[in-house]
Design a protein around this motif. Structure first.
Motif, PDB file in Angstrom:
ATOM      1  N   PRO A 231      61.817  41.660  40.822  1.00 56.64           N
ATOM      2  CA  PRO A 231      60.579  42.952  40.587  1.00 56.64           C
ATOM      3  C   PRO A 231      59.177  41.743  40.686  1.00 56.64           C
ATOM      4  CG  PRO A 231      62.211  42.910  38.954  1.00 56.64           C
ATOM      5  CD  PRO A 231      62.383  41.517  39.747  1.00 56.64           C
ATOM      6  N   VAL A 232      57.969  42.703  41.238  1.00 59.14           N
ATOM      7  CA  VAL A 232      56.568  42.060  41.181  1.00 59.14           C
ATOM      8  C   VAL A 232      56.124  42.513  40.314  1.00 59.14           C
ATOM      9  CG1 VAL A 232      55.291  41.508  42.097  1.00 59.14           C
ATOM     10  CG2 VAL A 232      57.080  40.636  43.681  1.00 59.14           C
ATOM     11  N   HIS A 233      55.109  42.416  39.638  1.00 57.78           N
ATOM     12  CA  HIS A 233      54.893  43.173  37.881  1.00 57.78           C
ATOM     13  C   HIS A 233      52.834  42.591  38.786  1.00 57.78           C
ATOM     14  CE1 HIS A 233      54.212  45.631  34.644  1.00 57.78           C
ATOM     15  NE2 HIS A 233      52.800  45.024  34.797  1.00 57.78           N
ATOM     16  N   ILE A 234      51.586  43.450  39.374  1.00 59.50           N
ATOM     17  CA  ILE A 234      50.211  42.967  39.495  1.00 59.50           C
ATOM     18  C   ILE A 234      49.714  43.424  38.952  1.00 59.50           C
ATOM     19  CG2 ILE A 234      48.803  41.891  41.072  1.00 59.50           C
ATOM     20  CD1 ILE A 234      51.276  41.697  43.356  1.00 59.50           C
ATOM     21  N   ALA A 235      48.779  42.986  38.120  1.00 61.49           N
ATOM     22  CA  ALA A 235      47.562  43.846  37.202  1.00 61.49           C
ATOM     23  C   ALA A 235      46.533  43.290  37.602  1.00 61.49           C
ATOM     24  CB  ALA A 235      48.094  43.840  35.938  1.00 61.49           C
ATOM     25  N   THR A 236      45.380  43.922  37.978  1.00 61.68           N
ATOM     26  CA  THR A 236      44.683  43.943  38.641  1.00 61.68           C
ATOM     27  C   THR A 236      43.158  44.712  37.887  1.00 61.68           C
ATOM     28  OG1 THR A 236      45.783  43.547  40.852  1.00 61.68           O
ATOM     29  CG2 THR A 236      42.881  43.562  40.489  1.00 61.68           C
ATOM     30  N   ASP A 237      41.605  43.968  37.659  1.00 59.29           N
ATOM     31  CA  ASP A 237      40.644  43.979  37.334  1.00 59.29           C
ATOM     32  C   ASP A 237      40.104  45.390  38.200  1.00 59.29           C
ATOM     33  OD1 ASP A 237      38.083  44.620  36.056  1.00 59.29           O
ATOM     34  OD2 ASP A 237      38.857  44.482  34.357  1.00 59.29           O
ATOM     35  N   PRO A 238      40.081  46.530  37.964  1.00 60.72           N
ATOM     36  CA  PRO A 238      39.236  47.357  39.227  1.00 60.72           C
ATOM     37  C   PRO A 238      38.136  46.512  40.021  1.00 60.72           C
ATOM     38  CG  PRO A 238      39.929  49.223  37.329  1.00 60.72           C
ATOM     39  CD  PRO A 238      40.738  47.426  36.562  1.00 60.72           C
ATOM     40  N   ASP A 239      37.609  45.666  38.992  1.00 60.54           N
ATOM     41  CA  ASP A 239      36.204  45.231  39.970  1.00 60.54           C
ATOM     42  C   ASP A 239      37.010  44.122  40.384  1.00 60.54           C
ATOM     43  OD1 ASP A 239      34.719  46.652  38.255  1.00 60.54           O
ATOM     44  OD2 ASP A 239      34.241  45.132  36.898  1.00 60.54           O
ATOM     45  N   GLU A 240      37.943  43.493  40.835  1.00 61.21           N
ATOM     46  CA  GLU A 240      38.589  43.299  41.302  1.00 61.21           C
ATOM     47  C   GLU A 240      39.848  42.972  42.315  1.00 61.21           C
ATOM     48  OE1 GLU A 240      37.710  39.504  41.887  1.00 61.21           O
ATOM     49  OE2 GLU A 240      36.617  39.102  39.826  1.00 61.21           O
ATOM     50  N   ALA A 241      39.245  44.447  42.508  1.00 59.74           N
ATOM     51  CA  ALA A 241      40.606  45.192  43.230  1.00 59.74           C
ATOM     52  C   ALA A 241      40.634  45.271  44.726  1.00 59.74           C
ATOM     53  CB  ALA A 241      41.086  46.878  43.335  1.00 59.74           C
ATOM     54  N   GLU A 242      39.374  44.813  45.376  1.00 57.81           N
ATOM     55  CA  GLU A 242      39.092  44.759  46.861  1.00 57.81           C
ATOM     56  C   GLU A 242      39.562  43.486  47.195  1.00 57.81           C
ATOM     57  OE1 GLU A 242      35.226  45.413  50.192  1.00 57.81           O
ATOM     58  OE2 GLU A 242      34.869  46.325  48.308  1.00 57.81           O
ATOM     59  N   ASN A 243      39.092  42.924  46.443  1.00 62.00           N
ATOM     60  CA  ASN A 243      39.384  40.750  46.990  1.00 62.00           C
ATOM     61  C   ASN A 243      40.832  40.435  46.529  1.00 62.00           C
ATOM     62  OD1 ASN A 243      36.248  41.016  47.402  1.00 62.00           O
ATOM     63  ND2 ASN A 243      36.069  40.172  45.452  1.00 62.00           N
ATOM     64  N   ALA A 244      41.325  41.911  45.710  1.00 59.00           N
ATOM     65  CA  ALA A 244      42.288  41.031  45.484  1.00 59.00           C
ATOM     66  C   ALA A 244      44.328  41.650  46.087  1.00 59.00           C
ATOM     67  CB  ALA A 244      43.341  40.838  44.514  1.00 59.00           C
ATOM     68  N   GLU A 245      43.301  42.907  47.079  1.00 57.57           N
ATOM     69  CA  GLU A 245      44.262  43.119  48.227  1.00 57.57           C
ATOM     70  C   GLU A 245      45.436  42.030  48.637  1.00 57.57           C
ATOM     71  OE1 GLU A 245      45.985  46.809  48.848  1.00 57.57           O
ATOM     72  OE2 GLU A 245      44.329  46.243  47.580  1.00 57.57           O
ATOM     73  N   GLU A 246      44.616  41.006  49.256  1.00 60.33           N
ATOM     74  CA  GLU A 246      45.604  40.461  49.556  1.00 60.33           C
ATOM     75  C   GLU A 246      46.274  39.345  48.795  1.00 60.33           C
ATOM     76  OE1 GLU A 246      45.688  38.071  53.465  1.00 60.33           O
ATOM     77  OE2 GLU A 246      46.264  40.594  52.887  1.00 60.33           O
ATOM     78  N   VAL A 247      46.436  39.931  47.142  1.00 58.58           N
ATOM     79  CA  VAL A 247      47.267  39.476  46.423  1.00 58.58           C
ATOM     80  C   VAL A 247      49.082  39.782  46.478  1.00 58.58           C
ATOM     81  CG1 VAL A 247      48.231  38.645  43.823  1.00 58.58           C
ATOM     82  CG2 VAL A 247      45.888  37.655  44.841  1.00 58.58           C
ATOM     83  N   LYS A 248      49.048  41.159  46.711  1.00 66.03           N
ATOM     84  CA  LYS A 248      50.442  42.054  46.490  1.00 66.03           C
ATOM     85  C   LYS A 248      51.271  41.372  48.049  1.00 66.03           C
ATOM     86  CE  LYS A 248      47.402  45.922  45.054  1.00 66.03           C
ATOM     87  NZ  LYS A 248      47.005  47.378  44.752  1.00 66.03           N
ATOM     88  N   ARG A 249      50.254  40.732  48.743  1.00 61.62           N
ATOM     89  CA  ARG A 249      50.949  40.775  50.446  1.00 61.62           C
ATOM     90  C   ARG A 249      51.556  39.733  50.211  1.00 61.62           C
ATOM     91  NH1 ARG A 249      50.532  38.157  54.642  1.00 61.62           N
ATOM     92  NH2 ARG A 249      48.333  37.258  54.133  1.00 61.62           N
ATOM     93  N   LEU A 250      50.809  38.127  49.669  1.00 60.22           N
ATOM     94  CA  LEU A 250      51.157  37.035  49.520  1.00 60.22           C
ATOM     95  C   LEU A 250      52.069  36.619  48.970  1.00 60.22           C
ATOM     96  CD1 LEU A 250      47.502  35.373  49.920  1.00 60.22           C
ATOM     97  CD2 LEU A 250      49.814  35.428  51.454  1.00 60.22           C
ATOM     98  N   ILE A 251      52.300  37.258  47.150  1.00 63.12           N
ATOM     99  CA  ILE A 251      53.602  36.707  46.377  1.00 63.12           C
ATOM    100  C   ILE A 251      54.689  36.999  47.003  1.00 63.12           C
ATOM    101  CG2 ILE A 251      54.057  37.329  44.353  1.00 63.12           C
ATOM    102  CD1 ILE A 251      51.568  38.144  43.254  1.00 63.12           C
TER     103      ILE A 251
END
Length: 453
Positions: A231-251
């Motif tokens: 299981p992968v659980h990622i919580a992202t602040d909306p202010d960082e959502a665009e810049n953090a999009e790669e995090v979901k793919r990379l983890i």
């Protein structure tokens, strides 16, 4: 944790647990009279007022006959304490809560302590100028504990050598999300306007207190699984959502790659918390769900995920051995780059040695296995020169034995504690080589080693 003062005998009359531990860098942390088993924390938070009300149910085993024991706790008002269901006397002494049970505890007893408390949790400024503890964010708060900030929000044995399992239940106004370590067991929302929501997070694998985290705020939650079903659980602040999009793919890819290099992933889930707190200035490898103050780049994500093996599952016995966390996690960055079309680890080593890599500044100021003080445990030698020591081992033993050493290290000390001496012994036993000179040069000698060494 077994810390007895010189000259004391465990067979004597019940006495106070060791008020100070044996850690050279943080001698005030910990109590040598018991081993923690489980923390049950029930917290009620009011984010707008930065107020916290808590009840800590702490299960431990006495490692000596105890007339009194200490819990690390900084700030907050203690409202009451019981031991084995009986009212206990308590007092405060700096960052210690001194608890005297109604009846002495016997060596080997498993006992339960309940502490109720409330107040405004503290933010702590460390010797190096960074902050930890309970930190307010633009829409809530986060709790970060390296090296000792967790004592600002719950009482415990706040030394990395005493790991335990956790149940953390947090109630906040229902407009807020709460993200923690481990697995979300239950979520209960009250009906009606102005209601609250309660979330129960559970960590069944042992965890050092400095790796515990709860983050309160507004998050976009993304749930998925790795190719192996983790299981992968990622919580992202909306202010960082665009810049953090790669995090979901990379983890998922990073975790899968690391499985092959370091051995099976040691926990029941993975993920990240990507908050919006850019003035914080650092990320932290909080267990199962590393905390980032803003969207991380690829190298930082690799580093914090590598800590799940090096630091979180295999945790230093003392803070002076933190190079085992940071040197190995930094070397994981080098390995990732090498495996994905960038510089080889050898090329990165040379750039660190020559000072041409920007991360190499300050790496020769002290030996990585001997930080000169508490304020230096996160300095460049612990990271960069620590990674260089790891690379020298790889050069000395060859790739097959080197990666076998890493996998053996994470297997033999899974969910436990280990130290530098044990790492050196493993490297020598697995390779059949005498490596004393190598480790002396790269871990213990002052100054920049000659290039030939």
């Amino acid at each position: 944790m077994h810390r007895f003062r010189i000259g004391e005998n465990a067979a004597t009359a019940p006495r106070r647990g060791a008020a100070e531990g044996s850690d050279r860098l943080f001698p005030a942390l910990g109590d040598g009279g018991y081993d923690m088993a489980r923390y049950g924390l029930t917290l009620h938070g009011v984010p707008e007022a930065n107020y916290l009300k808590g009840a800590a149910v702490i299960t431990a085993r006495a490692t000596q006959d105890l007339s009194r024991f200490d819990l690390d706790l900084s700030g907050l008002r203690v409202r009451g304490a019981t031991v084995q269901g009986a009212k206990a006397r308590y007092a405060r002494e700096k960052d210690e809560l001194l608890v005297t049970p109604a009846k002495p505890l016997n060596h080997g007893d498993t006992f339960t302590t309940v502490v109720t408390y409330d107040g405004t949790p503290r933010t702590v400024e460390d010797d190096d100028g960074s902050v930890e503890g309970w930190i307010e964010t633009d829409d809530g708060s986060t709790a970060l504990g390296q090296p000792s900030g967790s004592m600002t929000w719950f009482p415990g044995n706040h030394h990395p050598s005493d790991k335990a399992t956790y149940d953390i239940t947090v109630t906040v106004p229902k407009a807020y999300d709460v993200v923690g370590n481990g697995e979300l067991i239950e979520e209960i929302a009250e009906e009606g306007k102005g209601g609250a929501v309660t979330r129960h997070w559970r960590t069944e694998e042992p965890m050092a207190t400095y790796l515990a985290n709860i983050s309160v705020g507004h998050f976009e939650i993304d749930r998925g699984r790795t190719a192996d079903g983790l299981p992968v659980h990622i919580a992202t602040d909306p202010d960082e959502a665009e810049n953090a999009e790669e995090v979901k793919r990379l983890i998922p890819g990073i975790v899968g790659w690391a499985n092959g290099r370091f051995g099976p992933y040691p926990f029941s889930s993975t993920g990240a918390i990507v908050d919006h707190l850019p003035d914080l200035g650092y990320a932290l490898e909080t267990q199962t769900r590393p905390y980032f103050d803003e969207a991380p780049d690829e190298a930082l994500l690799v580093h914090e995920l590598a800590h799940q093996w090096f630091g979180n599952s295999v945790t230093p016995r003392e803070w002076k051995d933190i190079w085992l966390n940071e040197g190995l996690a930094t070397y994981a960055e080098w390995l990732w780059e090498e495996a994905h079309g960038g510089r080889t680890a050898g090329e990165v080593f040379e750039e660190f040695y020559d000072g041409t890599d920007p991360e190499s500044e300050g790496i020769w100021s002290f030996p990585p296995a001997a930080p000169p003080g508490a304020g230096r445990v996160s300095d460049p030698p612990v990271y960069g020169r620590g990674a260089m020591a790891v690379h020298k081992v790889r050069e000395a033993v060859g790739d097959q034995r080197f990666f076998g050493i890493l996998r053996t290290w994470t297997r033999e000390h899974r969910h436990g504690n280990a130290d530098t001496g044990q790492f050196i012994a493993l490297c020598e036993s697995r390779s059949g080589k005498e490596l004393t000179d190598l480790f002396d040069v790269w871990l213990h000698e002052k100054g920049k080693p000659p290039r030939t060494r």
